[in-house]
Enzyme design. Structure first.
Site, short mmCIF file in Angstrom:
data_model
loop_
_atom_site.label_atom_id
_atom_site.label_comp_id
_atom_site.label_asym_id
_atom_site.label_seq_id
_atom_site.Cartn_x
_atom_site.Cartn_y
_atom_site.Cartn_z
N GLU A 28 0.86 -1.19 0.00
CA GLU A 28 0.00 0.00 0.00
C GLU A 28 0.89 1.24 0.00
OE1 GLU A 28 -2.89 0.01 3.15
OE2 GLU A 28 -3.70 1.97 2.56
N ASN A 73 -6.68 1.49 2.71
CA ASN A 73 -7.42 2.74 2.92
C ASN A 73 -6.97 3.83 1.96
OD1 ASN A 73 -8.67 1.43 5.05
ND2 ASN A 73 -7.31 2.27 6.62
N ASN A 173 -12.03 -0.78 -1.20
CA ASN A 173 -11.40 -1.35 -0.01
C ASN A 173 -12.23 -1.04 1.22
OD1 ASN A 173 -8.96 -2.38 1.57
ND2 ASN A 173 -9.22 -0.32 2.43
N GLU A 174 -12.53 -2.06 2.00
CA GLU A 174 -13.18 -1.91 3.31
C GLU A 174 -14.25 -0.82 3.30
OE1 GLU A 174 -10.21 -1.61 6.46
OE2 GLU A 174 -9.68 -3.71 6.20
N TYR A 245 -7.05 -8.89 11.42
CA TYR A 245 -5.77 -8.68 12.10
C TYR A 245 -5.94 -9.07 13.55
CZ TYR A 245 -4.57 -5.76 8.05
OH TYR A 245 -4.32 -5.31 6.78
N GLU A 293 -6.53 -9.34 3.22
CA GLU A 293 -5.70 -8.70 4.27
C GLU A 293 -5.74 -9.60 5.49
OE1 GLU A 293 -6.06 -4.54 5.27
OE2 GLU A 293 -6.66 -4.05 3.22
N GLN A 350 1.35 -6.56 5.43
CA GLN A 350 1.68 -6.25 4.06
C GLN A 350 3.03 -6.88 3.75
OE1 GLN A 350 0.91 -2.10 3.08
NE2 GLN A 350 -1.03 -2.09 4.18
#
Ligand code: AHR
Length: 505
Positions: A28, A73, A173-174, A245, A293, A350
């Site tokens: 990212e 993000n 994304n999200e 996560y 992720e 990542q």
């Protein structure tokens, strides 16, 4: 009596073919992932394009086949057009997701070149926060259309005559997260994702699309979000995303190492929601999962709260991973393999510096974090068919989860190379675990090697000056007799038992 564990591995009890893309990763525009990570033109080891060759070498050794980019993000405020054309003409922008300055010196073309050098495919996320279908169809045209149109000819003018042929695209994304730039309700997102998917596939029907699922199992909108989004998009998309996560803020290692069971549960719930929608839509298509992720993320939270905004590439999300983190990462990789029939892509988040297996110093060294090793082992040796893990193991309870097996394990059968590999974690931090693996359906085998990652200090880390404090050795004691492998899994250890299959009966 010493507690012991048993596992039966049968070559006919197949979960599914492992899609190598489950060993994907993620870069990212965040912190020092790009600038100071993969790209540092002033570094003594930079190549002619400014890419760090020391980092490339480490990335290649992970054999990661696909890399998600440019966010995260970040992508929800990103204008992809800022990253094309001559570098001098590129605009510096305020980057609102991570409150930095984005110099745009790396964009689509450079990243595609870097991925070629790394031996990976690009997985591109389009911006559905501040942009929509129009920019999404334009970037597919710029990237994938052969020529003779405004965007494809512009790519050629930029020095890229051949299309990049990016096959896999994420629809934002999200988008369920209130922190996301352009956050949407499931209805709002479902509609825009559907319309965006249609025009992207009209530009290039060969592409595959990933629609956003929930940003974690803990979101209040999970799993209604998945149901609503798929209600709108089911015929137009190929995968739904999952993110997760974990951290050990309470310093409760037993509970921390049990978290992968929640990952299993998350995957099962998303599969159930997809299959409900398949039935509702009377569809023949089975929706696949992209766990794009996943990792451990918590060590850097406090340091990040102190970082001044509006810097270029500050040291954000620089978790320094310890031995117990590597164990949970091993368990999470086993979770992905346990669902090889439905999880077809996954990205460790990542890759470099930002919650990453590879760390660098600006102008200096690059080294492997503890979590590098289980990822590398599974990526390199976990190719073939994932086999159902029939396990008997002693168990323990945590505050949140009961019946946590001390043994987490799976076997992958690589028929082409005549190899069988058992990946196993002993979650017990106090005792070694004797393990017997019954290979009843396999013929003659021999142990190639038994790799072990262990350390007396669960909190031990690797650093620039001590890069090998935590690293695997080949001294595991696995042995085979009468088609049964016997091994001792040291306390709190990650194990890779590699077997050569010497005859089929
Ligand atoms: O990987 C770090 C961040 O975690 C990503 O930008 C975002 O998608 C997730 O919340």
């Amino acid at each position: 009596m010493v507690a012991s564990a048993k596992m039966i591995v049968d070559k006919d009890f197949i979960i599914g073919e492992v899609d190598k893309r489950i060993y994907g990763s993620f870069i990212e525009h965040l912190g020092r992932a790009v600038y100071g990570g993969i790209y540092e033109p002033d570094h003594p080891l930079a190549d002619e394009q400014g890419f760090r060759t020391d980092v490339l070498e480490l990335v290649r050794s992970l054999q990661t086949p696909i890399i998600r980019y440019p966010g995260g993000n970040f992508v929800s405020g990103y204008d992809w057009k800022d990253g094309i054309g001559t570098k001098e003409s590129r605009k510096k922008r305020l980057e609102l997701a991570w409150r930095t300055i984005e110099p745009n010196q790396v964009g689509l073309n450079e990243f595609a070149d870097w991925c070629n050098k790394a031996g990976a495919d690009v997985m591109w996320a389009v911006n559905l926060g501040t942009q929509g279908p129009d920019d999404a169809r334009s970037i597919v045209e710029y990237s994938n259309h052969p020529g003779g149109t405004y965007w494809s000819d512009l790519r050629a003018q930029h020095g890229y005559q051949q299309p990049h042929a990016i096959k896999t695209w994420c629809l934002g994304n999200e988008m369920d997260g209130p922190w996301q730039i352009g956050h949407k309700t499931a209805e709002e997102y479902g509609r825009i994702a559907c319309e965006t998917a249609k025009v992207m596939k009209w530009v290039d029907p060969s592409i595959e699309l990933v629609v956003c699922g929930s940003s974690s199992r803990g979101m209040a909108t999970f799993p209604e979000w998945e149901a609503t989004v798929l209600e709108h998009t089911y015929p137009h998309v190929d995968y739904i995303s999952l993110h997760t996560y974990y951290g050990n803020k309470q310093n409760d290692t037993a509970a921390f190492l049990a978290r992968s069971l929640q990952m299993d549960d998350f995957i099962r719930s998303v599969i159930a929601t997809c299959d409900y929608m398949k039935a509702k839509k009377r569809s023949k298509k089975t929706m696949m999962l992209s766990f794009d992720e996943w990792n451990v993320w918590y060590h850097s939270n406090e340091a990040d709260s102190q970082i001044e905004p509006w810097q270029v590439a500050p040291p954000q999300l620089e978790d320094v991973y310890n031995h117990e983190d590597a164990l949970l990462v091993g368990c999470m990789l086993i979770s992905l393999l346990k669902h090889a029939d439905r999880v077809k892509m996954a990205c460790m988040a990542q890759l470099v510096n930002v919650i990453a297996p590879i760390m660098t110093q600006n102008g200096g060294k690059a080294w492997k974090q503890t979590i590098f090793y289980p990822f590398q082992h599974v990526s390199v040796f976990g190719r073939g068919q994932a086999l159902v893990p029939l396990i008997q193991s002693p168990k323990y309870d945590t505050k949140e989860i009961t019946d946590v097996p001390y043994l987490e394990a799976i076997a992958v059968h690589n028929e082409a190379d005549a190899e069988l590999t058992v990946f196993a974690v002993n979650r017990d931090t106090d005792n070694a675990l004797p393990l017997q693996v019954d290979l009843r359906s396999f013929g003659m085998c021999r142990v190639i090697e038994h790799i072990v990652l262990e350390h007396s200090d669960l909190k031990a880390t690797n650093t620039a000056d001590a890069p090998d404090r935590v690293k695997p050795h080949r001294g595991g004691n696995a042995a085979i007799a009468d088609r049964v492998v016997s091994a001792t899994l040291p306390k709190a250890s990650w194990n890779v038992i590699r077997l050569k299959l010497e005859s089929s009966h």
